[in-house]
Design a protein around this motif. Structure first.
Motif, short mmCIF file in Angstrom:
data_model
loop_
_atom_site.label_atom_id
_atom_site.label_comp_id
_atom_site.label_asym_id
_atom_site.label_seq_id
_atom_site.Cartn_x
_atom_site.Cartn_y
_atom_site.Cartn_z
N LEU A 33 21.05 30.04 54.92
CA LEU A 33 21.49 29.78 53.55
C LEU A 33 22.80 30.50 53.27
O LEU A 33 22.91 31.71 53.48
CB LEU A 33 20.42 30.24 52.56
CG LEU A 33 19.09 29.48 52.63
CD1 LEU A 33 17.97 30.31 52.05
CD2 LEU A 33 19.22 28.15 51.90
N ASN A 34 23.80 29.76 52.77
CA ASN A 34 25.07 30.37 52.44
C ASN A 34 25.63 29.72 51.17
O ASN A 34 26.03 28.56 51.21
CB ASN A 34 26.06 30.22 53.59
CG ASN A 34 27.36 30.95 53.34
OD1 ASN A 34 27.42 31.86 52.52
ND2 ASN A 34 28.41 30.53 54.03
N PRO A 35 25.63 30.42 50.03
CA PRO A 35 25.20 31.80 49.83
C PRO A 35 23.67 31.91 49.89
O PRO A 35 22.97 30.92 49.71
CB PRO A 35 25.72 32.14 48.43
CG PRO A 35 25.77 30.83 47.72
CD PRO A 35 26.11 29.81 48.77
N PRO A 36 23.15 33.13 50.11
CA PRO A 36 21.70 33.30 50.18
C PRO A 36 21.03 33.05 48.83
O PRO A 36 21.50 33.52 47.81
CB PRO A 36 21.52 34.75 50.63
CG PRO A 36 22.82 35.43 50.41
CD PRO A 36 23.88 34.37 50.38
N ILE A 37 19.97 32.25 48.85
CA ILE A 37 19.13 32.03 47.68
C ILE A 37 17.68 32.16 48.14
O ILE A 37 17.40 32.09 49.33
CB ILE A 37 19.38 30.65 47.01
CG1 ILE A 37 19.19 29.51 48.03
CG2 ILE A 37 20.74 30.59 46.36
CD1 ILE A 37 19.33 28.11 47.43
N THR A 38 16.78 32.35 47.20
CA THR A 38 15.34 32.43 47.50
C THR A 38 14.58 31.66 46.44
O THR A 38 15.14 31.24 45.43
CB THR A 38 14.84 33.89 47.50
OG1 THR A 38 14.85 34.39 46.16
CG2 THR A 38 15.68 34.79 48.41
N ASN A 39 13.27 31.52 46.66
CA ASN A 39 12.46 30.83 45.65
C ASN A 39 12.45 31.59 44.33
O ASN A 39 12.30 31.00 43.26
CB ASN A 39 11.03 30.61 46.15
CG ASN A 39 10.30 31.89 46.44
OD1 ASN A 39 10.74 32.70 47.26
ND2 ASN A 39 9.17 32.09 45.80
N GLU A 40 12.61 32.91 44.36
CA GLU A 40 12.61 33.69 43.12
C GLU A 40 14.00 33.83 42.51
O GLU A 40 14.14 34.15 41.34
CB GLU A 40 11.97 35.05 43.37
CG GLU A 40 10.49 34.91 43.75
CD GLU A 40 9.76 36.24 43.87
OE1 GLU A 40 9.37 36.76 42.80
OE2 GLU A 40 9.60 36.73 44.99
N GLN A 41 15.03 33.58 43.31
CA GLN A 41 16.42 33.58 42.84
C GLN A 41 17.10 32.32 43.38
O GLN A 41 17.86 32.37 44.35
CB GLN A 41 17.15 34.84 43.33
CG GLN A 41 16.58 36.14 42.81
CD GLN A 41 16.77 36.31 41.31
OE1 GLN A 41 17.75 35.82 40.74
NE2 GLN A 41 15.85 36.97 40.65
N PRO A 42 16.80 31.15 42.78
CA PRO A 42 17.24 29.87 43.37
C PRO A 42 18.69 29.47 43.11
O PRO A 42 19.08 28.36 43.42
CB PRO A 42 16.28 28.86 42.74
CG PRO A 42 15.89 29.47 41.43
CD PRO A 42 15.91 30.95 41.63
N GLY A 43 19.48 30.38 42.55
CA GLY A 43 20.89 30.09 42.37
C GLY A 43 21.28 29.73 40.95
O GLY A 43 22.37 30.04 40.51
N GLU A 44 20.42 29.08 40.22
CA GLU A 44 20.66 28.74 38.81
C GLU A 44 19.46 29.26 38.03
O GLU A 44 18.31 29.00 38.39
CB GLU A 44 20.78 27.22 38.61
CG GLU A 44 21.79 26.52 39.51
CD GLU A 44 23.22 26.70 39.04
OE1 GLU A 44 23.44 27.37 38.02
OE2 GLU A 44 24.12 26.17 39.72
N GLU A 45 19.71 29.98 36.95
CA GLU A 45 18.61 30.64 36.23
C GLU A 45 17.60 29.67 35.62
O GLU A 45 16.47 30.05 35.33
CB GLU A 45 19.15 31.59 35.17
CG GLU A 45 19.92 30.91 34.06
CD GLU A 45 20.51 31.89 33.06
OE1 GLU A 45 20.70 31.49 31.90
OE2 GLU A 45 20.76 33.05 33.44
#
Length: 198
Positions: A33-45
């Protein structure tokens, strides 16, 4: 408790316990993943990764599936009955991405687990029905939902996660750490090594 879990309320009837999505081992896959995202921080609030809910019929869950394949005529009663069967049977981990700004499901993937006698009575995972709304593409959400259910299968103790895909998707799944099964390039898998107890 993660940011996403704080958005759940007591009225929600989930297909599986949302706490299973907490503390997934993202270090295992962040290189994809670039940029790194996760299920708890998916990139958009306003995006929320969570288990399927009984009320998701009204959030367009079947419409998102129809971008993947023919869903057919499924009434709300049919949906709710099938949901309860899946919930009662267990082994069904349908995970969705909700756009909370518009209260709609915009992505989904299914993890189905299977009990085996092999590998010391292990659990095997299968990845199915991966889809992201075509208007949300380019945000790594396909990668996010695939990797979320992959890490969930690892957390549940699956010895491997497998999937079947079309030729055109083989490079995509390879880019997420999946490998073709010997003799069948369309059947792909991700094996999870047991940790050495010593």
């Amino acid at each position: 408790m993660g940011r996403a879990c704080s958005k759940y309320n007591d009225q929600d009837e989930f297909l599986y316990d949302p706490k299973l999505l907490e503390n997934l081992d993202w270090a295992f896959v962040l290189q994809f993943l670039n940029p790194p995202i996760t299920n708890e921080q998916p990139g958009e609030e306003w995006l929320l990764v969570r288990p399927l809910k009984l009320s998701d019929f009204d959030r367009g869950y079947l419409q998102i599936l129809s971008q993947l394949t023919n869903v057919g005529n499924v009434s709300k009663a049919n949906f709710e009955s099938q949901f309860q069967k899946m919930r009662n049977t267990g082994g069904h981990y349908i995970t969705v991405i909700e756009d909370t700004k518009i209260n709609k499901i915009i992505g989904s993937a299914s993890l189905i687990t299977e009990f085996k006698f092999i590998h010391e009575c292990a659990l095997r995972g299968r990845l199915e029905d991966v889809v992201v709304n075509n208007t949300y593409r380019g945000k790594q959400l396909g990668k996010l939902i695939v990797l979320t259910v992959t890490l969930l299968s690892k957390k549940l103790g699956c010895y491997k996660m497998s999937l079947d895909c079309k030729d055109a998707l083989i490079p995509y799944y390879k880019s997420l750490g999946y490998k073709s099964e010997p003799g069948n390039s369309n059947s792909m898998m991700n094996r999870f090594e047991k940790e050495d107890p010593s």
